[in-house]
Motif scaffolding. Structure first.
Motif, PDB file in Angstrom:
ATOM      1  N   GLN A   1       0.464  -0.982   0.113  1.00 59.02           N
ATOM      2  CA  GLN A   1      -0.094  -0.076  -0.100  1.00 59.02           C
ATOM      3  C   GLN A   1       0.525   1.586  -0.255  1.00 59.02           C
ATOM      4  O   GLN A   1       2.218   0.875   1.088  1.00 59.02           O
ATOM      5  CB  GLN A   1      -0.929  -0.283   1.419  1.00 59.02           C
ATOM      6  CG  GLN A   1      -2.530   0.813   0.659  1.00 59.02           C
ATOM      7  CD  GLN A   1      -3.339   0.943   2.358  1.00 59.02           C
ATOM      8  OE1 GLN A   1      -3.031  -0.242   3.079  1.00 59.02           O
ATOM      9  NE2 GLN A   1      -4.347   1.239   2.111  1.00 59.02           N
TER      10      GLN A   1
ATOM     11  N   GLU B   1      -0.493   7.745   1.818  1.00 56.84           N
ATOM     12  CA  GLU B   1      -1.122   9.177   1.483  1.00 56.84           C
ATOM     13  C   GLU B   1       0.078  10.156   1.277  1.00 56.84           C
ATOM     14  O   GLU B   1       0.720   9.600   2.411  1.00 56.84           O
ATOM     15  CB  GLU B   1      -2.249   9.621   2.660  1.00 56.84           C
ATOM     16  CG  GLU B   1      -3.199   7.977   2.852  1.00 56.84           C
ATOM     17  CD  GLU B   1      -4.403   7.975   1.877  1.00 56.84           C
ATOM     18  OE1 GLU B   1      -4.247   9.210   1.055  1.00 56.84           O
ATOM     19  OE2 GLU B   1      -4.750   6.696   1.513  1.00 56.84           O
TER      20      GLU B   1
ATOM     21  N   ASP C   1      -9.388  -1.261  -0.229  1.00 54.84           N
ATOM     22  CA  ASP C   1      -9.078  -0.436  -1.331  1.00 54.84           C
ATOM     23  C   ASP C   1      -9.419   0.577  -2.194  1.00 54.84           C
ATOM     24  O   ASP C   1      -9.392   0.393  -3.287  1.00 54.84           O
ATOM     25  CB  ASP C   1      -7.624  -0.902  -1.082  1.00 54.84           C
ATOM     26  CG  ASP C   1      -6.167   1.109  -1.703  1.00 54.84           C
ATOM     27  OD1 ASP C   1      -7.467   1.877  -2.156  1.00 54.84           O
ATOM     28  OD2 ASP C   1      -5.416   0.725  -1.333  1.00 54.84           O
TER      29      ASP C   1
ATOM     30  N   LYS D   1      -9.022   3.143  -3.429  1.00 57.94           N
ATOM     31  CA  LYS D   1      -8.373   3.408  -4.583  1.00 57.94           C
ATOM     32  C   LYS D   1      -8.475   2.692  -5.868  1.00 57.94           C
ATOM     33  O   LYS D   1      -7.992   2.620  -7.264  1.00 57.94           O
ATOM     34  CB  LYS D   1      -6.885   4.212  -4.255  1.00 57.94           C
ATOM     35  CG  LYS D   1      -7.203   5.825  -3.846  1.00 57.94           C
ATOM     36  CD  LYS D   1      -6.079   5.940  -3.975  1.00 57.94           C
ATOM     37  CE  LYS D   1      -5.494   7.109  -2.453  1.00 57.94           C
ATOM     38  NZ  LYS D   1      -4.461   6.303  -1.179  1.00 57.94           N
TER      39      LYS D   1
ATOM     40  N   PRO E   1      -3.400  -3.660  -3.871  1.00 53.88           N
ATOM     41  CA  PRO E   1      -3.486  -3.807  -2.544  1.00 53.88           C
ATOM     42  C   PRO E   1      -2.585  -5.530  -1.926  1.00 53.88           C
ATOM     43  O   PRO E   1      -2.865  -5.502  -0.760  1.00 53.88           O
ATOM     44  CB  PRO E   1      -4.315  -3.386  -1.796  1.00 53.88           C
ATOM     45  CG  PRO E   1      -5.139  -3.666  -3.122  1.00 53.88           C
ATOM     46  CD  PRO E   1      -4.994  -2.762  -4.427  1.00 53.88           C
TER      47      PRO E   1
ATOM     48  N   ARG F   1     -11.166   4.490   8.768  1.00 57.87           N
ATOM     49  CA  ARG F   1     -11.417   3.853   8.266  1.00 57.87           C
ATOM     50  C   ARG F   1     -11.039   2.341   8.140  1.00 57.87           C
ATOM     51  O   ARG F   1     -11.547   1.339   7.667  1.00 57.87           O
ATOM     52  CB  ARG F   1     -10.422   4.249   6.529  1.00 57.87           C
ATOM     53  CG  ARG F   1     -10.739   3.097   5.265  1.00 57.87           C
ATOM     54  CD  ARG F   1     -11.761   3.445   4.583  1.00 57.87           C
ATOM     55  NE  ARG F   1     -11.934   2.239   3.379  1.00 57.87           N
ATOM     56  CZ  ARG F   1     -13.182   1.775   2.710  1.00 57.87           C
ATOM     57  NH1 ARG F   1     -14.330   2.081   3.200  1.00 57.87           N
ATOM     58  NH2 ARG F   1     -12.722   1.143   2.048  1.00 57.87           N
ATOM     59  N   THR F   2      -9.720   2.370   8.962  1.00 58.79           N
ATOM     60  CA  THR F   2      -9.304   0.556   9.370  1.00 58.79           C
ATOM     61  C   THR F   2     -10.367   0.348  10.201  1.00 58.79           C
ATOM     62  O   THR F   2     -10.869  -1.108  10.002  1.00 58.79           O
ATOM     63  CB  THR F   2      -7.796   0.954   9.938  1.00 58.79           C
ATOM     64  OG1 THR F   2      -7.140   1.925   9.363  1.00 58.79           O
ATOM     65  CG2 THR F   2      -7.577  -0.232  10.599  1.00 58.79           C
TER      66      THR F   2
END
Ligand code: FAD
Length: 525
Positions: free
Chosen positions: A98, A101, A148, A150, A174, A503-504
């Protein structure tokens, strides 16, 4: 006059041979006969079960959906490598698939050094994957969506089948897979044969060179001579065509990477009771490290060690102690590893792919990645019968750069670690050769974490975030945070850390376990 290649002969039927045959049968489906010769007397290496995240594109290119091949190969998902005991504190950390960010143009890891370095581990702060790994989650929801979002958008089937050049890939998928290497070779054999690959089960006993030094034909024990325009050497560490017949020298990496041996074992496991870890584990021991690769139904494990520091027998004793009583009845197989690469992997009309081309210890699961890379580059540089020297040179440079880049990345795993409790770990820093470029970069990375401009610029599969993760995990930290961040407000970074955590937590609560997902979704299709 130069003509198109009509006959391709692959020698060797391990993962490299059948991956190559399957890929070429899809990529060149017109006017080419592909023949694969494999021995029933010489066994394959039989390991090679953890992969790198680019492998998804290989299956996509073949047009294979996960439910079509994963259950047949006892495959599982892999979202990270968990490094255990690689520094003197005996901690662990995850190297996830991953990217970071970014906040105000800087990786979140730089912000972690500024705002959170004393609070929470970097991997749990900067990524979602570590907690999902601890909880043994699947990377996909029951409806097939990847965690993920994205990646979900970027990797539609349509895009991936067109993008068959790894180096041009601008996205990070990912997850990768773990699979049973023998079952995968069998699966790809069926795939290739259905697409017209001719299989010959026989031993190659001689390789005949023509006047210009190219391979004219190979002689088999029972099927006579097999001629070809292009020969692909997939004979493993033997390098039967490239090294033995064509005499191409092998460049050893033993001065940089000390491990040269391995002991492999397979352990049955109750996955219903224990679940399935969605990651590979690499645990450091006295003279190397142990891999743990969870498949659907068993675990593959092995001790990679340096024979200069421990004998075969001592290594097996230490390995068994590490694994405990559960392996008392498990058979161990000992493997000698040839670490390094050919000076050139393509010579005349012969291209080596797989262990015959090059290999570094499987610490970052790059063996199969090298195969994928070699095949793709071959397709992109496919010769005609003139075997243009410039094309061959370009291929060799690209392949060598890739393998050398991985060598340096693995060297970093040892020299940045502060573990020095045995002679092996001391020598892994004190006595190894570190390339000048890497030395220079290591000095720089004491001031700031790696970014895309400060890592090896040649394509070798690893991006700057991987370098940064290894340095942070091994406690090779910059002394201070980036000065420029002292001139920028923290709020956006804090909000990003909060969003990652939120999010996790959501994913932890909603994703099925890997066992549940594979059992009920993949297996039932
Ligand atoms: P092999 O499996 O050795 O196959 C050689 C083939 O050539 C066989 O079919 C044999 O029969 C044939 N052959 C040889 N001589 C002749 C002859 N004279 N006539 C006819 N046929 C012949 N990679 C990863 O990506 N992830 C990992 O986790 C990983 N772990 C590894 C652990 C260890 C200890 C080792 C050594 C390697 C690991 N690898 C890993 C690398 C991976 O196993 C190999 O890249 C992969 O299996 C490909 O092997 P190969 O096909 O090149 O060779």
């Amino acid at each position: 006059m130069a003509q198109n290649i009509k006959n391709i002969v692959i020698v060797g039927g391990g993962s490299a041979g059948w991956m190559t045959a399957a890929y070429l049968s899809k990529a060149l489906d017109k006017n080419v006969q592909i023949t694969l010769i494999e021995s029933s007397n010489i066994t394959t290496v039989g390991v090679g079960e953890a992969t790198f995240s680019t492998i998804k594109l290989f299956f996509d290119f073949l047009g294979l959906q996960e439910h079509e091949w994963m259950p047949k190969c006892n495959a599982t998902y892999k979202m990270a490598i968990k490094f255990v005991n690689w520094n003197s504190q005996g901690q662990y950390f995850y190297h996830p698939f991953q990217r970071y960010e970014t906040v105000d143009g800087f990786d979140i890891s730089e912000w972690w050094l500024k705002t959170k370095r004393h609070e929470t581990p970097f991997d749990y702060s900067c990524f979602m994957i570590p907690l999902l790994c601890d909880l043994k989650r699947s990377p996909k929801h029951f409806n097939g969506e990847v965690f993920d979002n994205k990646a979900q958008d970027l990797f539609t089937q349509e895009i991936t089948t067109q993008k068959n050049v790894l180096a041009d890939l601008k996205a990070q998928y990912p997850y990768a897979y773990h699979f049973d290497a023998n079952l995968l070779a069998r699966f790809l054999k069926d795939y290739g044969k259905q697409r017209g690959v001719r299989q010959i089960v026989d031993d190659v006993v001689d390789v005949h060179l023509g006047e210009d030094g190219s391979i004219d034909y190979v002689k088999t024990k029972e099927h006579g001579t097999i001629k070809g325009d292009l020969f692909i050497d997939c004979t493993g560490f033997r390098g039967l065509l490239i090294n033995k017949a064509l005499g191409e020298p092998f460049i050893s990496f033993s001065e940089s990477l000390l491990c040269d041996s391995a002991i492999a074992m397979q352990i049955p496991t109750d996955i219903k009771k224990n679940g399935i870890n969605p990651y590979t584990t690499a645990t450091a021991l006295s003279s190397g490290w142990v891999w743990n690769i969870p498949l659907y139904g068993r675990v593959g494990t092995g001790y990679v060690y340096s024979s200069a520091f421990i004998s075969k027998e001592e290594a097996e004793t230490e390995f068994r102690q590490h694994l405990g009583e559960a392996v008392n009845d498990c058979r161990a197989s000992h493997i000698k590893m040839r670490i390094g690469r050919n000076r050139n992997s393509w010579v005349k009309n012969c291209v080596a792919i797989g262990l015959s081309s090059g290999f570094v210890e499987p610490l970052e699961s790059t063996g199969i990645f090298f195969i994928q890379h070699g095949i793709e580059e071959l397709v992109n540089n496919l010769p005609d019968t003139s075997f243009n020297e410039d094309v061959i040179k370009n291929y060799n440079k690209t392949v060598a750069n890739c393998i050398d880049g991985v060598r340096d990345f693995l060297t970093l795993h040892y020299c940045a670690s502060n573990r020095a409790d045995t002679e092996f770990w001391k020598a892994s820093k004190r006595d190894i050769v570190i390339s000048e470029e890497l030395q220079e970069r290591l000095r720089l990375w004491k001031s700031r974490l790696p970014n895309s401009k400060s890592i090896n610029p040649n394509y070798h599969g690893f991006e700057s975030y991987s370098y940064s993760v290894m340095l942070l995990g091994l406690n090779y930290l910059p002394e201070n945070n980036l000065p420029v961040l002292n001139h920028i407000e923290d709020q956006k970074a804090i909000a990003t850390f909060d969003a990652i955590k939120e999010r996790t937590d959501y994913l932890s609560a909603t994703l099925p376990s890997q066992y549940e997902y594979l059992t009920y979704v993949i297996k039932s299709q």
